[in-house]
Design a protein around this motif. Structure first.
Motif, PDB file in Angstrom:
ATOM      1  N   ARG A  62       0.814  -1.221   0.000  1.00  0.00           N
ATOM      2  CA  ARG A  62       0.000   0.000   0.000  1.00  0.00           C
ATOM      3  C   ARG A  62       0.844   1.267   0.000  1.00  0.00           C
ATOM      4  N   LEU A  63       2.137   1.138   0.316  1.00  0.00           N
ATOM      5  CA  LEU A  63       3.004   2.319   0.285  1.00  0.00           C
ATOM      6  C   LEU A  63       3.457   2.651  -1.141  1.00  0.00           C
ATOM      7  N   LEU A  64       3.297   1.693  -2.070  1.00  0.00           N
ATOM      8  CA  LEU A  64       3.891   1.875  -3.397  1.00  0.00           C
ATOM      9  C   LEU A  64       2.878   2.418  -4.399  1.00  0.00           C
ATOM     10  N   PRO A  65       3.356   3.203  -5.385  1.00  0.00           N
ATOM     11  CA  PRO A  65       2.465   3.602  -6.475  1.00  0.00           C
ATOM     12  C   PRO A  65       2.071   2.365  -7.286  1.00  0.00           C
ATOM     13  N   LEU A  67       1.546   2.082 -10.351  1.00  0.00           N
ATOM     14  CA  LEU A  67       2.298   1.995 -11.603  1.00  0.00           C
ATOM     15  C   LEU A  67       3.629   1.270 -11.399  1.00  0.00           C
ATOM     16  N   LEU A  68       4.257   1.546 -10.243  1.00  0.00           N
ATOM     17  CA  LEU A  68       5.543   0.909  -9.945  1.00  0.00           C
ATOM     18  C   LEU A  68       5.370  -0.597  -9.803  1.00  0.00           C
ATOM     19  N   PHE A  71       4.948  -2.028 -13.252  1.00  0.00           N
ATOM     20  CA  PHE A  71       6.259  -2.082 -13.904  1.00  0.00           C
ATOM     21  C   PHE A  71       7.044  -3.269 -13.375  1.00  0.00           C
ATOM     22  N   PHE A  72       6.955  -3.467 -12.055  1.00  0.00           N
ATOM     23  CA  PHE A  72       7.701  -4.554 -11.434  1.00  0.00           C
ATOM     24  C   PHE A  72       7.254  -5.896 -12.012  1.00  0.00           C
ATOM     25  N   TYR A 101      -5.561  -3.303  -0.844  1.00  0.00           N
ATOM     26  CA  TYR A 101      -6.450  -2.249  -0.327  1.00  0.00           C
ATOM     27  C   TYR A 101      -7.777  -2.832   0.135  1.00  0.00           C
ATOM     28  N   LYS A 157     -11.007   2.290 -12.313  1.00  0.00           N
ATOM     29  CA  LYS A 157     -10.203   3.432 -12.763  1.00  0.00           C
ATOM     30  C   LYS A 157      -8.728   3.051 -12.868  1.00  0.00           C
ATOM     31  N   LEU A 161      -4.034   2.139 -15.816  1.00  0.00           N
ATOM     32  CA  LEU A 161      -2.570   2.036 -15.722  1.00  0.00           C
ATOM     33  C   LEU A 161      -2.013   0.951 -16.636  1.00  0.00           C
TER      34      LEU A 161
END
Lengths: 222, 221
Positions: A62-65, A67-68, A71-72, A101, A157, A161
């Motif tokens: 939950r701390l990460l965007p 999108l990241l 990508f990972f 979430y 939504k 991404l």
């Protein structure tokens, strides 16, 4: 070219994109929901040795965007020897984010059930699973409808991404048509309407479900 | 396959530059969207029903559309209406636009938590509306709105990653730029994730202090 001609030309790819967005939304919700429920149940009622690592994992995600994370999953897994299709990678990444979430939403609903009920069920000789299935979850369920639907809208939504990892979803179709034609509003507004339609439908579903559950559980109207 | 974190020794300047862009983008959006959110919240309880309806509809649209789409709309649309901007300002405009509405909802429910009778009482005492807002209403609204405000601030921080889509050289974009040339996405994305976690943790610590302060304020009332 007029708006009409442009729209006719790009209509098939936009429609294809809309289908991909719907598919992505449905699959991520279908994967994330049971996963989130399992995480929430383990964290609320399970052994501490599983609950604590899960809590760390969920909070780290939950701390990460989002999108990241996407990508990972898409770019970093080939380094581990797995090459994923863009759509598969997006489904995995978005499901992981959604489940992290959503498990928090579910946890709140389970925690809202009075802890005395666990003791009462135990005193009556019900097994742990039986207590969850017949006592706790039926009471947590109506509480979970509004946050679940809100989360579902957020997840729909978030599928936009996927366009960043080469999935041809609604956002990708619209931005591609926009950058080819230099027509800035038509396609993006169309895509926006598509998303509003989906979230509007989910909002309607929410009020229908809430009314149905209020009747089924004989809850006082709010 | 072996992980080799020594790659970070060569790419850290790029990640650091990305981090500074991420921090400045977050701060600028936070600075612009906060007054924007207050304006939205006040307009949502405006005397005119037309204004209220328009703001509610706009809020529903801006919060119902993916942020990425709004970023594209600003990036491609603003030049057409005569505003040709570099990527960073157009990202700021798009993010400010939608975050103002998210903050608007936060502040709106904060304002709702203050009894409506207080506006009337202040009017009866002869206070101007501006004075009522700044001296009576807002000091009571802030403790209620602070915890959701900070959690939305972490949403801004995580949302800045989307600016990568419109060529803003923020952290996620910087990470991508370096892993496509070094072929080390695993280590580099892990490092970027750790940086985001640290930045988030800073905001969460702020939230912890904020919540304690808000609890004290409520207890003192």
């Amino acid at each position: 070219m007029s708006y009409h001609d442009l729209f006719i030309q790009y209509y098939p790819s936009l429609l294809q994109g809309l289908w991909t967005t719907l598919l992505l939304s449905a699959v991520t919700l279908l994967i994330a929901t049971p996963l989130a429920l399992a995480i929430a149940l383990i964290r609320e009622t399970g052994s501490r040795w599983v609950a604590i690592p899960l809590a760390i994992l969920v909070n780290a995600i939950r701390l990460l965007p989002a999108l990241l994370v996407l990508f990972f999953v898409f770019y970093a897994t080939p380094q581990l020897g797995y090459r994923l299709q863009p759509l598969t990678a997006a489904m995995i990444g978005l499901s992981i984010m959604g489940a992290a979430y959503m498990s928090e939403d579910f946890r709140g609903c389970i925690a809202a059930i009075d802890s005395g009920q666990y003791k009462a069920a135990k005193a009556l000789g019900l097994s742990h699973l039986h207590t969850l299935r017949r006592i706790i979850l039926p009471q947590a369920f109506p509480l979970a409808i509004p946050p679940y639907m809100t989360r579902a809208i957020i997840m729909v939504k978030a599928t936009s991404l996927a366009s960043m990892v080469a999935v041809a979803d609604l956002t990708a179709a619209a931005s591609r048509a926009t950058s080819i034609t230099y027509e800035p509003f038509l396609f993006l507004v169309f895509a926006g309407l598509g998303y509003l339609l989906i979230s509007g439908f989910l909002a309607l579903l929410q009020s229908w479900a809430e009314a149905k559950i209020a009747r089924a559980y004989r809850l006082a109207p709010r | 396959m072996t992980l080799d974190f020594s790659i970070l020794g060569t790419v850290w300047p790029a990640l650091l530059r990305g981090t500074t862009v991420t921090i400045s983008l977050t701060s600028i959006v936070l600075l612009c969207a906060t007054p924007g959110g207050i304006a939205v919240a006040l307009l949502r309880s405006a005397p005119s029903p037309t204004v209220r309806t328009i703001v509610r509809a706009a809020s529903w649209i801006f919060r119902g559309v993916p942020p990425l789409l709004l970023l594209f709309l600003a990036f491609f649309g603003l030049p057409v209406v005569g505003l040709t901007l570099p990527p960073m300002p157009s990202a700021v405009i798009a993010m400010t636009a939608y975050m103002s509405f998210y903050f608007g909802e936060v502040f709106h429910s904060g304002l709702q938590s203050v009894a409506h009778g207080q506006w009337q009482a202040c009017k009866a005492l002869g206070l101007s509306p501006a004075r009522t807002l700044f001296r009576i209403i807002l000091p009571q609204t802030i403790p209620a709105a602070l915890p959701p405000y900070i959690s939305h601030a972490t949403e801004i921080l995580k949302g800045t990653a989307l600016a990568a889509a419109v060529a803003v050289p923020e952290l996620t974009n910087a990470a991508k730029q370096v892993f496509v040339v070094t072929y080390r996405p695993f280590e580099i994305l892990l490092a970027a994730g750790a940086i985001y976690a640290v930045l988030d943790a800073g905001l969460l610590i702020l939230q912890l202090y904020g919540e304690r302060w808000a609890a004290r304020r409520r207890a003192a009332r």
